[in-house]
Design a protein around this motif. Structure first.
Motif, short mmCIF file in Angstrom:
data_model
loop_
_atom_site.label_atom_id
_atom_site.label_comp_id
_atom_site.label_asym_id
_atom_site.label_seq_id
_atom_site.Cartn_x
_atom_site.Cartn_y
_atom_site.Cartn_z
N VAL A 177 -1.12 14.34 2.05
CA VAL A 177 -0.65 13.78 3.34
C VAL A 177 0.01 14.87 4.18
O VAL A 177 -0.23 14.96 5.39
N VAL A 194 2.11 2.78 -0.36
CA VAL A 194 2.83 3.81 0.41
C VAL A 194 1.90 4.94 0.86
O VAL A 194 1.85 5.25 2.06
N PRO A 195 1.14 5.57 -0.05
CA PRO A 195 0.28 6.67 0.44
C PRO A 195 -0.71 6.23 1.51
O PRO A 195 -0.95 6.97 2.47
N VAL A 201 1.14 5.52 4.95
CA VAL A 201 1.61 6.79 5.54
C VAL A 201 0.41 7.59 6.06
O VAL A 201 0.44 8.13 7.17
N THR A 202 -0.68 7.63 5.28
CA THR A 202 -1.89 8.34 5.72
C THR A 202 -2.44 7.72 6.99
O THR A 202 -2.81 8.43 7.93
N VAL A 254 8.42 9.34 -2.60
CA VAL A 254 7.85 7.99 -2.54
C VAL A 254 6.39 7.92 -3.01
O VAL A 254 5.80 6.85 -3.03
N MET A 255 5.80 9.04 -3.36
CA MET A 255 4.42 9.01 -3.87
C MET A 255 4.24 10.19 -4.84
O MET A 255 5.13 11.04 -4.93
N LEU A 272 7.86 10.96 9.78
CA LEU A 272 6.71 10.50 10.57
C LEU A 272 7.06 10.47 12.06
O LEU A 272 6.24 10.83 12.90
N ILE A 316 12.92 6.04 2.01
CA ILE A 316 12.05 5.43 3.03
C ILE A 316 12.56 5.77 4.42
O ILE A 316 11.78 5.99 5.34
N ALA A 350 -0.69 13.21 -3.85
CA ALA A 350 -0.78 12.43 -2.61
C ALA A 350 0.14 13.04 -1.55
O ALA A 350 -0.24 13.13 -0.37
N VAL A 393 4.69 0.78 6.67
CA VAL A 393 5.18 1.82 5.76
C VAL A 393 6.44 1.33 5.07
O VAL A 393 6.59 1.47 3.84
N PHE A 423 6.85 0.43 1.04
CA PHE A 423 7.82 1.06 0.14
C PHE A 423 8.56 0.00 -0.68
O PHE A 423 8.69 0.11 -1.90
N LEU A 453 -2.63 16.99 5.68
CA LEU A 453 -3.29 16.27 6.78
C LEU A 453 -2.45 16.39 8.05
O LEU A 453 -2.98 16.64 9.14
N LEU A 473 -0.89 5.98 9.31
CA LEU A 473 -0.03 6.25 10.47
C LEU A 473 -0.19 7.70 10.92
O LEU A 473 -0.31 7.97 12.13
#
Lengths: 230, 271
Positions: free
Chosen positions: B216, A170-171, A174-175, B207-208, B63, B56, B212, A213, A217, B219, A177
């Motif tokens: 993210v 997952v990380p 996501v990173t 989810v993380m 996103l 999710i 992390a 992604v 998950f 970022l 994307l």
């Protein structure tokens, strides 16, 4: 044969314990309103665990062979999507390193070419101050090299995400994307012509990463359930 | 006692309630929820917490809205008239400032729609047990340190490229007017924190792991400043500091204050 029952307090399905208590909430389960489930025709009773094998957690893994096969198929499909995502990340990363490496190396000649174009546009009567021109060229070359170096770093992060995607699905997806969307936006603002270049490929990559992604998950969730069962 | 924690003894089903805030099953007699610390008084008043959206789905929406925000930024960057290096008239400076404010209002609307579409993320317990006053004071000192690193980074960058120290052209012409402070300090502090530190960070934590998620979301925060590409690494670092301030305090007010202070000091330095 395992004697299955459901706890009336927390609904945990578990085998009968010698103390008659639910292993999660410690609620007595041998009451009239919580009949043992062994008498139920479905699901069929499981074979006893072999010697040295831990009994399977009743809520973690599918009980019937067909459900287990479906679970395996779904897991395989997710694994396949993760592998596609890994390929895409490695491809984007390596391409980014190569292309930006080229721009890093060819910065001086590219800048000189652009300056010559601009000077030609101004006409033969325009007199250019050579000191100022050298200063502008030096600044442009250094800025270009910095941006190209940033692009190479971005490519390196993509490669790292690709290599680590199976360990931290997952990380990493996501990173990747986030970086792909952000990287395209940044380079699009720097050079608007690059926004439209290869847009079909860009849309394909974005959709694939979005799917990755979601697959990541589900994959992570099932891996956690499997680890808990083991 | 929660369903996740070790059970210490038998408890009748009638003694269990769902926490109104985090949804965990807890014993009614507990003075507060041991997970999120919601007080018991309200445990009895409210029913069970509503079922949260799938994490999710929420991450996908975060996103997607990050992509929409980037699109808005690209359109604004391409549509904005480039500022002349010298001889900016007050009228042109004001017009440029108004366009920035209009864009930021549009940005705020997008974030509002994102908040509606993503939904309220799960609430998380604050990570630090330090007293609030000490935490806030050390966070302000920490953002001072980040600011110093930021200034050093930009000094080194300018030295490498060969640029002299620059002032903001609009700021130089209009001065620090309330509208400029709104556009440069207040609006980013509120709207960016709402998206990156509340919607994105809190959703990603589902989810993380927390580190992390902070990485993210910072970022994303750095990449959202596409108008200043060479500052993106530094802004991602600022985002990490703000992310940890959010995680440690458990509140959004602290990163909002730090973000405001950071931008305010930059405005003062670039006059």
């Amino acid at each position: 044969m395992a004697d299955w029952m459901a706890c009336p307090g927390c609904q945990l399905r578990h085998t009968r314990r010698p103390d008659g208590l639910c292993p999660r909430c410690k609620q007595p389960v041998d009451s009239a309103d919580a009949p043992p489930m062994a008498a139920a025709p479905n699901p069929p009773p499981e074979p006893p665990p072999r010697e040295g094998q831990a009994p399977r957690a009743p809520y973690a893994a599918p009980a019937s062979p067909s459900a287990a096969r479906l679970g395996n198929l779904a897991q395989a499909a997710r694994g396949k999507e993760l592998k596609s995502a890994r390929t895409i990340m490695l491809f984007v990363g390596i391409m980014s390193i190569l292309v930006n490496g080229y721009f890093f190396g060819a910065a001086a000649s590219n800048v000189q070419e652009e300056i010559d174009k601009e000077v030609r546009k101004l006409g033969p009567t325009f007199v250019v101050d050579p000191v100022k021109l050298a200063q502008v060229k030096s600044q442009a070359v250094r800025s270009t090299r910095l941006i190209a170096f940033g692009g190479m770093l971005l490519g390196g992060v993509f490669v790292a995400c690709g290599l680590l995607v199976e360990k931290h699905p997952v990380p990493m997806t996501v990173t990747a994307l986030t970086l792909y969307l952000g990287g395209n936006a940044v380079f699009g603002v720097l050079n608007p012509a690059s926004l439209g270049a290869g847009w079909i490929m860009k849309i394909f990559i974005v959709i694939a990463l979005f799917k990755a992604v979601q697959a990541a998950f589900a994959y992570q969730k099932e891996m956690a359930a499997t680890a808990e069962a083991a | 006692m929660t369903t996740d924690g070790p059970a210490s003894g038998a408890t009748a089903p009638s003694e269990w309630v769902n926490c109104w805030r985090c949804g965990k099953r807890i014993v009614r007699a507990e003075p507060s929820c041991p997970v999120c610390r919601a007080p018991r008084r309200r445990q009895a008043e409210r029913g069970p917490a509503p079922e949260p959206a799938s994490p999710i789905t929420a991450v996908t929406r975060v996103l997607a809205f990050f992509g929409v925000l980037l699109l808005v930024l690209i359109v604004h960057s391409l549509a904005a008239q480039p500022l002349p290096e010298e001889g900016l008239t007050p009228q042109a400076a004001r017009a440029h400032l108004h366009s920035i404010v209009a864009f930021e209002i549009f940005d705020a609307i997008v974030v509002g729609i994102a908040a509606w579409a993503i939904g309220r993320p799960r609430e998380w317990r604050r990570m630090s047990d330090a007293p609030g006053g000490w935490l806030w004071a050390s966070a302000v000192a920490g953002i001072g340190l980040v600011l110093a690193v930021n200034l050093a980074y930009h000094t080194v960058l300018r030295g490498y490229i060969g640029l002299s120290a620059t002032t903001d052209p609009i700021l130089a012409v209009t001065g620090a007017t309330p509208l400029l402070l709104f556009a440069y300090c207040l609006e980013p502090a509120v709207i960016e924190e709402l998206f990156f530190r509340y919607l994105a960070l809190d959703t990603l934590r589902g989810v993380m792991n927390v580190h992390a998620a902070v990485a993210v979301s910072s970022l994303m925060f750095g990449l959202a400043h596409i108008g200043v590409p060479l500052s993106i690494p530094m802004l991602a670092l600022v985002g990490m500091a703000l992310g940890y301030a959010r995680v440690a305090s458990g509140r959004l007010a602290l990163p909002m204050l730090l973000h405001f202070l950071h931008n305010f000091v930059i405005v003062l330095l670039r006059r």
